[in-house]
Design a protein around this motif. Structure first.
Motif, mmCIF file in Angstrom:
data_model
loop_
_atom_site.group_PDB
_atom_site.id
_atom_site.type_symbol
_atom_site.label_atom_id
_atom_site.label_comp_id
_atom_site.label_asym_id
_atom_site.label_seq_id
_atom_site.Cartn_x
_atom_site.Cartn_y
_atom_site.Cartn_z
ATOM 1 N N SER B 261 -10.571 11.322 -4.478
ATOM 2 C CA SER B 261 -9.141 11.548 -4.261
ATOM 3 C C SER B 261 -8.355 10.499 -5.055
ATOM 4 C CB SER B 261 -8.797 11.443 -2.777
ATOM 5 O OG SER B 261 -8.975 10.114 -2.322
ATOM 6 N N ALA B 262 -7.054 10.728 -5.191
ATOM 7 C CA ALA B 262 -6.258 9.776 -5.960
ATOM 8 C C ALA B 262 -4.797 9.869 -5.555
ATOM 9 C CB ALA B 262 -6.387 10.055 -7.460
ATOM 10 N N ALA B 263 -4.070 8.812 -5.803
ATOM 11 C CA ALA B 263 -2.619 8.813 -5.616
ATOM 12 C C ALA B 263 -1.960 8.242 -6.860
ATOM 13 C CB ALA B 263 -2.234 7.989 -4.393
ATOM 14 N N GLY B 264 -0.839 8.851 -7.239
ATOM 15 C CA GLY B 264 -0.060 8.368 -8.368
ATOM 16 C C GLY B 264 0.597 7.027 -8.058
ATOM 17 N N GLY B 265 1.386 6.540 -8.975
ATOM 18 C CA GLY B 265 1.984 5.217 -8.844
ATOM 19 C C GLY B 265 3.260 5.212 -8.020
ATOM 20 N N HIS B 266 3.599 4.058 -7.459
ATOM 21 C CA HIS B 266 4.868 3.834 -6.759
ATOM 22 C C HIS B 266 5.065 4.775 -5.573
ATOM 23 C CE1 HIS B 266 6.341 0.970 -9.787
ATOM 24 N NE2 HIS B 266 5.655 1.707 -10.625
ATOM 25 N N LEU B 267 3.960 5.168 -4.914
ATOM 26 C CA LEU B 267 4.048 6.051 -3.746
ATOM 27 C C LEU B 267 3.752 5.269 -2.474
ATOM 28 C CD1 LEU B 267 2.082 9.117 -5.173
ATOM 29 C CD2 LEU B 267 4.544 8.677 -5.252
ATOM 30 N N SER B 268 4.064 5.901 -1.365
ATOM 31 C CA SER B 268 3.801 5.289 -0.073
ATOM 32 C C SER B 268 3.069 6.303 0.800
ATOM 33 C CB SER B 268 5.146 4.895 0.532
ATOM 34 O OG SER B 268 4.980 4.599 1.883
ATOM 35 N N ILE B 269 1.966 5.876 1.380
ATOM 36 C CA ILE B 269 1.156 6.744 2.238
ATOM 37 C C ILE B 269 1.158 6.129 3.628
ATOM 38 C CG2 ILE B 269 -1.174 7.657 2.615
ATOM 39 C CD1 ILE B 269 -1.563 7.678 -0.404
ATOM 40 N N GLY B 270 1.600 6.936 4.626
ATOM 41 C CA GLY B 270 1.850 6.391 5.964
ATOM 42 C C GLY B 270 0.591 6.033 6.743
ATOM 43 N N ASP B 271 0.778 5.261 7.800
ATOM 44 C CA ASP B 271 -0.323 4.820 8.670
ATOM 45 C C ASP B 271 -1.160 6.011 9.155
ATOM 46 O OD1 ASP B 271 0.827 2.307 8.497
ATOM 47 O OD2 ASP B 271 1.636 2.326 10.541
ATOM 48 N N TYR B 272 -2.441 5.815 9.177
ATOM 49 C CA TYR B 272 -3.391 6.788 9.733
ATOM 50 C C TYR B 272 -3.413 8.125 8.981
ATOM 51 C CZ TYR B 272 -3.504 3.527 13.643
ATOM 52 O OH TYR B 272 -3.640 2.393 14.405
ATOM 53 N N ALA B 273 -2.810 8.204 7.823
ATOM 54 C CA ALA B 273 -2.938 9.424 7.015
ATOM 55 C C ALA B 273 -4.383 9.540 6.534
ATOM 56 C CB ALA B 273 -2.001 9.377 5.818
ATOM 57 N N GLN B 274 -4.881 10.774 6.465
ATOM 58 C CA GLN B 274 -6.229 10.992 5.935
ATOM 59 C C GLN B 274 -6.154 11.960 4.767
ATOM 60 O OE1 GLN B 274 -9.296 11.886 8.776
ATOM 61 N NE2 GLN B 274 -8.354 10.619 10.354
ATOM 62 N N LEU B 275 -6.797 11.592 3.675
ATOM 63 C CA LEU B 275 -6.823 12.432 2.480
ATOM 64 C C LEU B 275 -8.244 12.941 2.279
ATOM 65 C CD1 LEU B 275 -4.124 12.558 0.863
ATOM 66 C CD2 LEU B 275 -4.325 10.372 2.002
ATOM 67 N N ALA B 276 -8.400 14.259 2.241
ATOM 68 C CA ALA B 276 -9.732 14.826 2.035
ATOM 69 C C ALA B 276 -10.241 14.509 0.630
ATOM 70 C CB ALA B 276 -9.682 16.340 2.242
ATOM 71 N N ALA B 277 -11.529 14.678 0.440
ATOM 72 C CA ALA B 277 -12.130 14.473 -0.873
ATOM 73 C C ALA B 277 -11.377 15.301 -1.919
ATOM 74 C CB ALA B 277 -13.601 14.886 -0.845
ATOM 75 N N ARG B 278 -11.167 14.720 -3.102
ATOM 76 C CA ARG B 278 -10.544 15.409 -4.237
ATOM 77 C C ARG B 278 -9.050 15.648 -4.093
ATOM 78 N NH1 ARG B 278 -13.918 18.764 -7.556
ATOM 79 N NH2 ARG B 278 -15.587 17.343 -8.172
ATOM 80 N N SER B 279 -8.438 15.256 -2.981
ATOM 81 C CA SER B 279 -7.006 15.515 -2.859
ATOM 82 C C SER B 279 -6.240 14.613 -3.814
ATOM 83 C CB SER B 279 -6.536 15.334 -1.421
ATOM 84 O OG SER B 279 -6.987 14.108 -0.901
ATOM 85 N N GLY B 280 -5.065 15.088 -4.219
ATOM 86 C CA GLY B 280 -4.269 14.354 -5.199
ATOM 87 C C GLY B 280 -2.846 14.184 -4.694
ATOM 88 N N VAL B 281 -2.417 12.951 -4.549
ATOM 89 C CA VAL B 281 -1.109 12.643 -3.967
ATOM 90 C C VAL B 281 -0.114 12.356 -5.085
ATOM 91 C CG1 VAL B 281 0.122 11.162 -2.340
ATOM 92 C CG2 VAL B 281 -2.327 11.580 -2.035
ATOM 93 N N THR B 282 0.952 13.142 -5.143
ATOM 94 C CA THR B 282 1.951 12.932 -6.196
ATOM 95 C C THR B 282 3.327 12.599 -5.629
ATOM 96 O OG1 THR B 282 2.353 15.306 -6.268
ATOM 97 C CG2 THR B 282 0.759 14.446 -7.838
ATOM 98 N N LYS B 283 3.458 12.649 -4.300
ATOM 99 C CA LYS B 283 4.707 12.237 -3.636
ATOM 100 C C LYS B 283 4.357 11.385 -2.427
ATOM 101 C CE LYS B 283 7.094 16.506 -4.790
ATOM 102 N NZ LYS B 283 7.376 17.870 -4.309
ATOM 103 N N SER B 284 5.282 10.573 -1.982
ATOM 104 C CA SER B 284 5.025 9.782 -0.774
ATOM 105 C C SER B 284 4.824 10.719 0.411
ATOM 106 C CB SER B 284 6.196 8.837 -0.503
ATOM 107 O OG SER B 284 6.216 7.835 -1.502
ATOM 108 N N ILE B 285 3.913 10.349 1.301
ATOM 109 C CA ILE B 285 3.599 11.230 2.440
ATOM 110 C C ILE B 285 3.607 10.441 3.740
ATOM 111 C CG2 ILE B 285 2.292 12.979 1.193
ATOM 112 C CD1 ILE B 285 -0.273 11.528 1.897
ATOM 113 N N GLU B 286 3.904 11.144 4.813
ATOM 114 C CA GLU B 286 3.956 10.463 6.098
ATOM 115 C C GLU B 286 2.566 10.347 6.735
ATOM 116 O OE1 GLU B 286 5.402 14.193 8.908
ATOM 117 O OE2 GLU B 286 6.899 12.787 8.113
ATOM 118 N N GLY B 287 2.463 9.475 7.694
ATOM 119 C CA GLY B 287 1.184 9.140 8.306
ATOM 120 C C GLY B 287 0.743 10.131 9.371
ATOM 121 N N LYS B 288 -0.418 9.821 9.959
ATOM 122 C CA LYS B 288 -0.953 10.572 11.108
ATOM 123 C C LYS B 288 -1.175 12.051 10.821
ATOM 124 C CE LYS B 288 0.786 7.281 14.428
ATOM 125 N NZ LYS B 288 1.805 6.911 15.384
#
Lengths: 324, 324, 324
Positions: B261-288
């Motif tokens: 999995s990967a996340a782009g630059g300058h993003l924020s990923i909230g507490d307890y967020a879970q990203l599955a294998a191969r997921s790709g984060v391109t915007k900030s996302i909330e937790g839990k």
């Protein structure tokens, strides 16, 4: 170390027999000086026939335990296994001591060989290599600069291990408490490379939790590949650059994994299966087929899917449709 | 070095006050001996209240500069920052000089420790490790063979760093000229690993441009993971093999990132967020929440999507449809 | 070594002229002391005009061979090339012998420099670096700790190579027998980094089969990137972390490859092409465009596709449709 003392120090109550414990093993392979944990009902048959000295298990499973094994009752056997695992590690990379180097082997003066290790006939260990304790390097094997081989690894004959490869590093295994802490499972297993194996630069192969991570004869692995703990690769597999295997996954013989492909943990991939670049395996798959895509499908379908996706999502076409 | 001399040598015109410059900092953290650049209007409040000795900025933003700071007027502040950054680097990995090793710590004779570094109680630095200058290795921390730790890194207590890991390498930061040349931004920040952090084999963690790349307490990172410059990982995160974070991304606590999995630059990923294998984060996302896929969606939707994709694009079915 | 002896030892029948062979080369570049293989009809023109001493080829192609070249007739020229390639390797990383270090260069006492290598003015080779034989390190180049540079590599001026990088490792090239065995193609080519190239931590760059893997002037490569054998990267390219190139792929100038993107083998990517993160290139593409996705499309289409995919596969919406 005595089991009673370990459990006392760990705050685990125990009323079974005492003995000197030599470590953890699987239910299947354990002997009376080893302990196991039982957490997964699919291994019930193994529990019923285990020869382990003691087993960590839930109270409800006490009835399945052979009379020859003592019970360590636990609400969370996996977590308690993790907590106890630290008692069975020894200090890694002790590099003073007795080593055995065949007189036709060459060990660069800037390489370090650990206590009790053996370098066989014609092997060549280059500068900056660090070999741990109790390692065996087989005949005519080449170990390129700055490779690290952890304790207890066994490397076959005629292998070639490119620079920067790490063999036998700790696997990524943690048990988790309810509070969200991660408790390390200390890995006491090892790695075996059979004969004629080649490993590309900066690839990493983790040691087994207990037991062995095994790379089969004549298997060739490219650069920057990840092999998780307890994986078993059959004979003559190919793994292309940046591909990865999570823990405990098994490949048959002549399996091909393309660049950046990956498989999840505890899966089985059949003989002669081929995985296209970027494919992602999330279920066990049968052999002699060519797969691709993520979600995984037959490669011929994935190729057609690609065409359909481009066509379906084609902007101009959709603009017209939306404009109608 | 004096600011006037640096700017003269660089061909930048300047009529502000002269002072001895100790390097770049962010607008927020800079003091009167440091300089900054201002390039992004979202940091306007920080510009207005900066305590920096001087700020590189466009003419149009002169009006926002506090009276206590001098102006270095530039058409391209980011590019000029890159050009000036070279004046503040020192020679890396000076490994002669005074070091402090606790008498219960073990440093292998084939390890190299840089000038001004401290190895605390019970730490174990294995063969082939290269530690830079002004590094601190905390109590009982294990550094496996051939790890490299760059200057100014701070490693907490009870950490475990597997073989081949690189901590504190230069981040991937360049400013680009109109002609398409890439001007290196020399990284003068550092890396901090808090206590109980574990890092898997051959993982790389880049130092900050300025400031700190920080890995929170009890976070566990697998093999071949990439952490870009200025990332901040909270407490007890998990990053599985071959995952990656681009620069300046922030993870809350107990965030889980699956394999590849990967996340782009300058993003924020909230507490307890879970990203599955191969997921790709391109915007900030909330937790839990549990996410998956690329484009990213909730994992439960991604699982359904996979079934739909296979069904929709199923070759036989579509052949029939096309034949109708 | 004499060709007749090599072929005799390998069990290949041969009735052509004998000469001392200095190794394999491409049909285009070979001279009369070198041998080639011909396997691919697209190179027919090169066969017709080759200056090679001998060529391994199928019987049916004998008619195209220039009279100046001898024929080594083979049912599988690629496999026989692999089998013969082992005769032209020399022992790697011979690090005793004559080396040439400019008196303004610094070589850490824990670095190892191979026989016949040259370290130019102002270069700085840090601890734990292993440089092979016949390597040239250009002026003012920085080589960070634990880098490995294989024999015959040429590194330009003002380069910066971060810790753990491997340059010149064997490419992933095998010929396959009908029985499924993999026969190693011994790589006798090299790697060239032109001036002002920077390479991020733990990246790997493979040497060419024969000829050169080349990284163009001012190109900047991030951490954990894979560059396959015989790739050619133009001037001022950017390759972001965890991206990869399979063998023999060519990038024009100022090509940008985003994080975790990849290109297959034997492809060509045009000048100023930009590939978004995670994009996958499976066909040659033209320059001056921005691409994304896998299957690859224009990035603007991929962005729209993402929105459509999320919308199309949106669970709630589809549930309603299915319920109608």
């Amino acid at each position: 170390m005595n089991l009673v003392n370990i459990l006392k120090e760990s705050g685990v109550s125990y009323s079974g027999k005492d003995f000197v414990v030599f470590g953890f093993e699987t239910l299947k392979n354990a002997n009376k000086s080893q302990i196991c944990f039982f957490n997964d009902i699919t291994f019930l048959d193994q529990l019923k026939s285990t020869k382990a000295g003691a087993v960590i298990l839930k109270e409800e499973n006490l009835k399945f335990l052979p009379i020859t094994s003592s019970a360590i009752v636990s609400e969370n056997p996996y977590l308690d296994m993790a907590r106890l695992s630290k008692y069975f590690i020894k200090k890694p990379f002790c590099n003073s001591g007795k080593i055995k180097i065949h007189n036709s082997a060459v060990v660069d003066k800037n390489a370090v060989i650990g206590n009790g290790s053996t370098i066989e006939e014609g092997a060549y260990i280059m500068a900056g290599v660090v070999v741990g304790a109790n390692v065996r390097i087989g005949k005519n094997t080449l170990i390129y600069p700055n490779v690290v081989i952890y304790d207890d690894s066994i490397i076959g004959a005629n292998c070639s291990i490119q620079a920067g490869v790490i063999i036998g590093s700790d696997g990524y295994g943690y048990a988790h408490t309810k509070a969200g802490e991660h408790v390390k499972i200390h890995h006491t297993g090892n790695v075996i490379l059979e004969d004629d194996v080649e490993i590309g630069a900066n690839t990493t192969i983790d040691r087994a939790v207990f037991g062995t991570t095994c790379i089969g004869k004549n298997t060739k692995i490219d650069n920057l590949v990840q092999i998780g703990h307890n994986c078993k690769l059959g004979e003559s597999c190919l793994m292309v650059s940046q591909s990865g295997l999570a823990g405990s996954t098994t490949l048959g013989r002549n399996v091909v994994m393309g660049g950046q492909s990956a498989a999840g943990g505890h899966l089985s991939i059949g003989d002669y299966a081929q995985l296209a670049a970027r494919s992602g395996v999330t279920k066990s798959i049968e052999g002699k087929k060519i797969y691709g895509g993520f979600p995984l499908m037959l490669q011929k379908n994935w190729l057609k899917t690609q065409i359909k996706m481009i066509r379906y999502f084609d902007t101009k076409k959709n603009k017209i449709e939306e404009g109608e």
